[in-house]
Write an enzyme that holds these catalytic residues in place. Structure first.
Site, PDB file in Angstrom:
ATOM      1  N   LYS A  51     -10.288  -4.311   9.649  1.00 23.44           N
ATOM      2  CA  LYS A  51     -11.293  -3.246   9.757  1.00 23.44           C
ATOM      3  C   LYS A  51     -12.691  -3.763   9.464  1.00 23.44           C
ATOM      4  CE  LYS A  51      -9.054  -0.488   6.877  1.00 23.44           C
ATOM      5  NZ  LYS A  51      -7.722  -1.092   6.710  1.00 23.44           N
ATOM      6  N   PHE A  94      -8.083 -15.245   3.055  1.00 22.09           N
ATOM      7  CA  PHE A  94      -7.441 -16.165   2.108  1.00 22.09           C
ATOM      8  C   PHE A  94      -6.386 -15.433   1.283  1.00 22.09           C
ATOM      9  CE2 PHE A  94      -8.373 -17.564  -2.479  1.00 22.09           C
ATOM     10  CZ  PHE A  94      -7.292 -18.430  -2.548  1.00 22.09           C
ATOM     11  N   ASP A  99      -0.793 -13.652   0.195  1.00 27.25           N
ATOM     12  CA  ASP A  99      -0.011 -12.465  -0.195  1.00 27.25           C
ATOM     13  C   ASP A  99       1.185 -12.261   0.716  1.00 27.25           C
ATOM     14  OD1 ASP A  99      -1.753 -11.993  -2.234  1.00 27.25           O
ATOM     15  OD2 ASP A  99      -2.571 -10.118  -1.447  1.00 27.25           O
ATOM     16  N   ASP A 103       4.934 -11.826  -0.511  1.00 24.12           N
ATOM     17  CA  ASP A 103       5.591 -10.532  -0.326  1.00 24.12           C
ATOM     18  C   ASP A 103       6.649 -10.541   0.773  1.00 24.12           C
ATOM     19  OD1 ASP A 103       3.949  -9.566  -2.286  1.00 24.12           O
ATOM     20  OD2 ASP A 103       2.529  -8.602  -0.925  1.00 24.12           O
ATOM     21  N   ARG A 108       0.935  -8.339  10.129  1.00 21.35           N
ATOM     22  CA  ARG A 108      -0.366  -8.106   9.511  1.00 21.35           C
ATOM     23  C   ARG A 108      -1.352  -7.833  10.635  1.00 21.35           C
ATOM     24  NH1 ARG A 108      -2.525  -6.853   4.812  1.00 21.35           N
ATOM     25  NH2 ARG A 108      -1.122  -8.322   3.721  1.00 21.35           N
ATOM     26  N   ASP A 170       0.127  -7.923 -10.869  1.00 20.65           N
ATOM     27  CA  ASP A 170       0.987  -7.176  -9.943  1.00 20.65           C
ATOM     28  C   ASP A 170       2.368  -7.822  -9.855  1.00 20.65           C
ATOM     29  OD1 ASP A 170       1.769  -5.274  -8.101  1.00 20.65           O
ATOM     30  OD2 ASP A 170       0.701  -6.180  -6.429  1.00 20.65           O
ATOM     31  N   LYS A 196      -7.278  -6.545  -8.916  1.00 19.43           N
ATOM     32  CA  LYS A 196      -6.779  -6.944  -7.597  1.00 19.43           C
ATOM     33  C   LYS A 196      -7.608  -6.362  -6.448  1.00 19.43           C
ATOM     34  CE  LYS A 196      -2.591  -7.256  -4.795  1.00 19.43           C
ATOM     35  NZ  LYS A 196      -1.149  -6.982  -4.690  1.00 19.43           N
ATOM     36  N   PHE A 235     -10.390   4.226  -4.416  1.00 17.20           N
ATOM     37  CA  PHE A 235      -9.897   3.736  -3.128  1.00 17.20           C
ATOM     38  C   PHE A 235      -8.421   3.342  -3.200  1.00 17.20           C
ATOM     39  CE2 PHE A 235      -8.969  -0.143  -0.661  1.00 17.20           C
ATOM     40  CZ  PHE A 235      -9.192   0.307   0.636  1.00 17.20           C
ATOM     41  N   ASP A 239      -5.047   4.850  -1.429  1.00 15.67           N
ATOM     42  CA  ASP A 239      -4.107   4.027  -0.672  1.00 15.67           C
ATOM     43  C   ASP A 239      -2.670   4.276  -1.118  1.00 15.67           C
ATOM     44  OD1 ASP A 239      -5.588   2.704   1.230  1.00 15.67           O
ATOM     45  OD2 ASP A 239      -5.105   0.706   0.496  1.00 15.67           O
ATOM     46  N   ASP A 240      -2.477   4.367  -2.422  1.00 16.85           N
ATOM     47  CA  ASP A 240      -1.135   4.611  -2.952  1.00 16.85           C
ATOM     48  C   ASP A 240      -0.615   5.968  -2.491  1.00 16.85           C
ATOM     49  OD1 ASP A 240      -1.431   2.209  -4.225  1.00 16.85           O
ATOM     50  OD2 ASP A 240      -1.389   3.016  -6.258  1.00 16.85           O
TER      51      ASP A 240
END
Length: 348
Positions: A51, A94, A99, A103, A108, A170, A196, A235, A239-240
């Site tokens: 974005k 990066f 990540d 994960d 992506r 995390d 984070k 923010f 998102d959560d």
């Protein structure tokens, strides 16, 4: 904004060439030509597809700060602002490349994660290091004669470290191989999202613009942090919420926080409200990638009234941030209101 986005995107291929040109024209090219070609591929695949909110926010902030000083950015300053915007997007790339490996992610930005591309695999770890290194090559190319150079270098190093600490928190709080809800708390959750997300997504774009335009007083940066860090928390909490309650047709992704054992705003608040039976249900189903388990957690969230709790939080936080913006006098309010208006009641 569409015009700025086009201008921003048009610059990136030029910057990739500038990053590599000194090495390609050096006597060492005979040794590293294949590596340089690979770096170009890494940068073009992983950096420009998102974005671009952070990079665009940097350019917009620089233009607002220049206006507050009574001028518009010169052609050179505008180019520097665009470069700093791309430095922030490179930092994002990066983090995301690394990540995705940690994960075990699959896609992506609508394409396979870099490590999932044929022939890449765990080479993506080194590629993430290369992406990060290009930030400092660009800073040297465009700012080595600028009074802002050292401050910008230190800013990117500090924010990188803070974000890496957040990722560490995390991972140690919510490992992928076992669930331990006793590690989840409001304090731990706030620590994760502050480090984070908030520093690099909200403070960094504005702080970079400030250093570029000579806003170097510690009080000015503290004033920015006092608004931008809570905004970053806002923010991430949104998102959560959207991960569970958002419409995938609008958000563009299917939420996975429940099955991924994430320390999210929803589960932290659920833990504060559950009775004994509900706690057993939470422990039996959270962090399990089984449709019935995911559905049980979603139903529990509904039973606990977490959607309405989020709506109340969103309204109260918006009002609180507006008040903070109006109270500060160190920086133009428009820098912060631009961010806030894009966040309030967002659906994706």
């Amino acid at each position: 904004m569409a015009e700025l986005r086009e201008e921003f995107l048009a610059v990136f291929p030029e910057l990739v060439k500038e990053i590599l040109v000194a090495d390609r024209e050096s006597n060492d090219v005979q040794y590293i030509a294949d590596a340089l070609n690979h770096v170009e591929r890494v940068l073009l695949y992983n950096t420009p597809g998102g974005k671009l909110n952070r990079g665009l926010a940097m350019v917009t902030a620089a233009r607002h700060l220049a206006a507050a000083q009574g001028h518009t950015l010169s052609a050179q300053e505008n180019r520097q602002a665009l470069v700093l915007g791309w430095c922030i997007e490179l930092l994002q790339a990066f983090f995301l490349v690394a990540d995705d490996v940690m994960d075990n992610s699959i896609t992506r930005r609508g394409q396979p994660c870099w490590y999932k591309v044929d022939g890449i695999g765990l080479m993506a770890v080194n590629d993430s290091f290369l992406i990060n290194s290009t930030i400092f090559r660009l800073l040297k190319i465009y700012f080595d004669k600028s009074p802002a150079y050292v401050n910008l270098m230190e800013l990117f190093l500090q924010v990188s470290y803070q974000t890496e600490l957040g990722q560490c928190l995390d991972l140690v709080t919510a490992p992928t191989d076992h669930v331990d809800l006793s590690k989840f708390s409001a304090h731990r959750y706030k620590s994760i999202i502050l480090y984070k997300t908030a520093f690099y997504s909200f403070y960094l774009p504005v702080a970079a613009a400030m250093h570029m335009l000579g806003y170097t007083e510690p009080a000015q940066h503290e004033a920015a942090k006092a608004i931008l860090l809570p905004m970053g928390e806002f923010f991430q909490i949104q998102d959560d919420f959207l991960d569970c309650f958002g419409d995938p047709a609008v958000t563009g992704k299917i939420g996975t926080d429940i099955q991924d054992n994430k320390c999210s705003w929803l589960v932290v608040h659920a833990l504060e409200k559950v009775d004994e039976a509900q706690m057993k249900l939470l422990e039996a189903n959270y962090g399990r990638d089984v449709p019935e388990c995911i559905a049980a957690i979603r139903e529990l969230y509904n039973t606990l009234g977490l959607e309405q709790q989020f709506r109340d939080y969103e309204d109260a936080t918006y009002a609180s941030l507006q008040a903070l913006i109006q109270q500060q006098t160190a920086l133009p309010a428009v820098i912060f209101t631009d961010f806030l208006q894009k966040l309030f009641k967002r659906k994706k």
